[in-house]
Design an enzyme around this catalytic site. Structure first.
Site, short mmCIF file in Angstrom:
data_model
loop_
_atom_site.label_atom_id
_atom_site.label_comp_id
_atom_site.label_asym_id
_atom_site.label_seq_id
_atom_site.Cartn_x
_atom_site.Cartn_y
_atom_site.Cartn_z
N SER A 121 0.18 0.48 -4.33
CA SER A 121 0.69 -0.20 -3.15
C SER A 121 1.95 0.52 -2.69
CB SER A 121 1.04 -1.65 -3.49
OG SER A 121 2.22 -1.68 -4.25
N LYS A 122 2.53 0.00 -1.61
CA LYS A 122 3.72 0.62 -1.03
C LYS A 122 4.84 0.81 -2.04
CE LYS A 122 3.36 -1.14 3.56
NZ LYS A 122 3.79 -2.26 4.34
N ARG A 123 4.86 -0.07 -3.03
CA ARG A 123 5.91 0.03 -4.05
C ARG A 123 5.91 1.40 -4.72
NH1 ARG A 123 5.24 -2.39 -8.50
NH2 ARG A 123 3.08 -2.95 -8.16
#
Ligand code: GLU
Length: 464
Positions: A244-246
Site C-alpha cells: 500500500s501507499k505506506r
C-alpha cells in the site's frame, strides 16, 4: 478444439492504476499475446459512489504508458445495464433468482440475532419464493434481486495457479445480483460480461478467490461454460503486509513521474510472482514468449523497490543516448531549464547514463550543463584553495586555445598539474566543483569536452 484465447483486465475505476493491477493486466495481456488471442479492457464502474472519470483516465494513462494495448474495449459496465436486466429476467424465469424485499434494518436485525446465537451471519432465504408465498410486499421497499444459490453439493474448479479449490454450497449465501437501483453487483456484472465477451481465462488477483464459487454457480444457472481461472497471489510490502501507499509509490504513473522506464517496470512486474529460471533482465517480447500460468508462484510476492531501481538502471545504461535525451529534456524544461542552448543533451546523458537509477537523476546530472551552478561556500573552501586557484588559472589559459577534444584536453590537464607539482585529482576536483557544483563527475576530460569551451572558460573566470 480449444476456443481462441480471450483474456481481460477489468479494473474498478476507484483510484489510479497501481502496480498490483498493472501486473494483473500484464499477465492477462501477455497470455493473450502469447496465444495469438484477444485482450479486452473492461471498466467495472458499477460502484457509482467510488468510481470517477479521473480514475478511468488514470487507468487508461497507465495502460498507455506501459504499452499494454487492448484489442477490444474499453467497455463500461454502466453502459450495459439493459443487458444485465435481460439476464436477470432469464434467471427469474428459470427460478434461479428472486426479488427480496427485506429492508436494511431487517437484515441488520437478522444478522445481529444470528451473531448473538453464535451463528455465522448469512441471508436466511426469507424471500425465497417458497418462504414468501402469500407475504404482503412491504410498502416503500425497493427490492433487490437475489441469486438462489444451490443448497446442496459443492463448487470446485482447477485453478491454474492454485490448483483444485472446492467449496460447499452450504457456505454460500443467496447473493445480491441487482441492487435496488438496478445496478448489478460485481459478481453478477463480471459473469455476464465474461460470458458475453467470450473470456476463456480470467486472470486476476487472489482477493477474488472467494467470489469465484459464487460466479461459477451463476454460470451454471445460465447453462454456460465456465472459463478457466488463474488467481495471482498478492503483492506484499517489505514488512509482509499487503502493498500500500505506506510502502512508497504504488501508482504506475508515479513511477513514470519518478523517472522509471516502462520497460523496466514491466520487467520488474513480470518477474514479481512469476519466474523463468534465474533470468532477471528480459525484454517484453521475450516475456511474451516465455510466459505461462504454471510458473506463477503460489505464494505472495514481496515488492522490492531496490530491485526495481536496479532494473531501471540496467535499462537506462543500455538505452540509446538520443532516446534518453528526449526523455530528459521535458524533465529539465519542467524545471524551467532549456536545452536548446549549450551542449547536445545526448552527449551529456551519455556521460551519466551508467551512473544513475532514474531519468530524474539523469536530469539532475544534466542540469549544471545548462544552468549556472553556484558551488556551496563549504565546497569552495574545501576544494578551491589558493593553490588550486593558481592551477585553475593556468588551466584556463591553456584551455582558451587548446583543440577541444578529449585527448588534447587531457594533455592540457596533465601539463597543468606537472607545472604546479600536483596530482591530477588536486586539479580535477576543484575543476569539477567549479563546473558542476559537485566534487565527483565522470571522467573530467569527457566532462570538459561535453561542456564546451565557452561555458568552461566562463565558469572558471568566476573563480580565478
Ligand atoms: N473489478 C474487479 C477488480 O478491480 C475485477 C475482478 C476480476 O478481474 O474479476 O478487482
Amino acid at each position: 478444439m480449444n476456443r481462441p484465447v480471450r483474456t481481460r483486465f477489468a479494473p474498478s475505476p476507484t483510484g489510479y492504476l497501481h502496480v498490483g493491477g498493472a501486473r494483473t493486466a500484464l499477465y492477462s495481456w501477455a497470455y493473450a499475446r502469447k496465444h495469438g488471442g484477444t485482450f479486452i479492457l473492461r471498466i467495472e464502474d458499477t460502484d457509482i459512489e467510488r468510481s470517477t472519470q479521473a480514475s478511468i483516465d488514470a487507468i487508461l494513462d497507465g495502460m498507455g504508458w506501459l504499452g499494454l494495448d487492448w484489442d477490444s474495449g474499453p467497455f463500461y459496465q454502466m453502459k450495459r445495464l439493459e443487458r444485465y436486466a435481460e439476464v436477470a429476467r432469464q434467471l427469474i424465469e428459470s427460478g434461479h433468482a428472486y426479488w427480496c424485499y427485506a429492508s436494511k434494518e431487517e437484515l441488520d436485525a437478522m444478522r445481529g440475532a444470528q451473531r448473538a446465537a453464535g451463528l455465522k451471519p448469512r441471508y436466511d432465504g426469507r424471500w425465497r419464493p417458497e418462504n414468501a408465498a402469500g407475504k404482503a410486499l412491504p410498502a416503500g421497499v425497493k427490492p433487490v434481486l437475489r441469486f438462489r444459490n444451490p443448497d446442496e453439493g459443492t463448487v470446485a474448479w482447477d485453478d491454474l495457479v492454485k490448483g483444485r479449490i472446492e467449496i460447499a454450497n452450504g457456505e454460500l449465501d443467496d447473493l445480491v445480483l441487482l441492487r435496488a437501483d438496478g445496478v448489478p453487483t460485481y459478481n453478477f456484472g463480471v459473469v455476464v460480461d465474461d460470458l458475453d465477451m467470450a473470456i476463456t481465462h480470467c486472470i486476476r488477483g487472489d482477493d477474488h478467490v472467494n467470489n469465484t464459487p459464487r460466479q461459477i454457480n451463476i454460470y451454471r444457472a445460465m447453462g454456460a461454460a465456465v472459463p478457466a481461472f488463474a488467481h495471482v497471489p498478492m503483492i506484499l510490502g517489505s514488512d509482509g503486509e499487503r502493498l500500500s501507499k505506506r510502502h512508497g509509490a504504488v501508482s504506475v504513473m508515479q513511477y513514470a513521474e519518478d523517472g522509471f522506464l516502462p520497460e523496466a517496470l514491466l520487467n520488474y512486474l513480470a518477474r514479481l510472482g512469476w519466474s523463468h529460471g534465474n533470468d532477471e533482465v528480459f525484454s517484453l517480447e521475450r516475456f511474451v514468449e516465455w510466459f505461462d500460468l504454471e510458473h506463477i508462484s503460489r505464494s505472495p510476492a514481496q515488492f522490492n523497490p531496490e530491485k526495481l531501481s536496479w532494473l531501471n538502471q540496467q535499462y537506462i545504461k543500455v538505452r540509446d543516448d538520443h532516446l534518453l535525451a528526449e526523455e530528459v529534456a521535458p524533465r529539465l524544461s519542467a524545471r524551467g531549464i532549456g536545452t536548446a542552448v549549450g551542449p547536445a543533451l545526448a552527449k551529456v546523458v551519455a556521460l551519466y547514463k551508467d551512473r544513475v537509477a532514474t531519468l530524474n537523476e539523469l536530469a539532475d546530472a544534466a542540469e549544471p550543463f545548462y544552468v549556472e551552478v553556484y558551488p556551496g561556500a563549504e565546497l569552495l573552501a574545501q576544494h578551491v584553495t589558493d593553490a588550486a586557484r593558481a592551477a585553475l588559472k593556468d588551466l584556463r589559459n591553456r584551455l582558451s586555445s587548446v583543440f577541444w577534444e578529449r585527448a588534447a584536453l587531457n594533455q592540457a590537464l596533465k601539463d597543468t598539474v606537472a607545472a604546479h607539482g600536483m596530482k591530477l585529482p588536486q586539479l580535477a576536483i576543484p575543476l569539477r566543483v567549479v563546473l558542476t557544483g559537485q566534487p565527483q563527475t565522470p571522467s573530467i576530460d569527457a566532462v570538459l569536452e561535453a561542456f564546451g569551451r565557452d561555458i568552461v572558460l566562463a565558469r572558471l573566470s568566476r573563480h580565478v
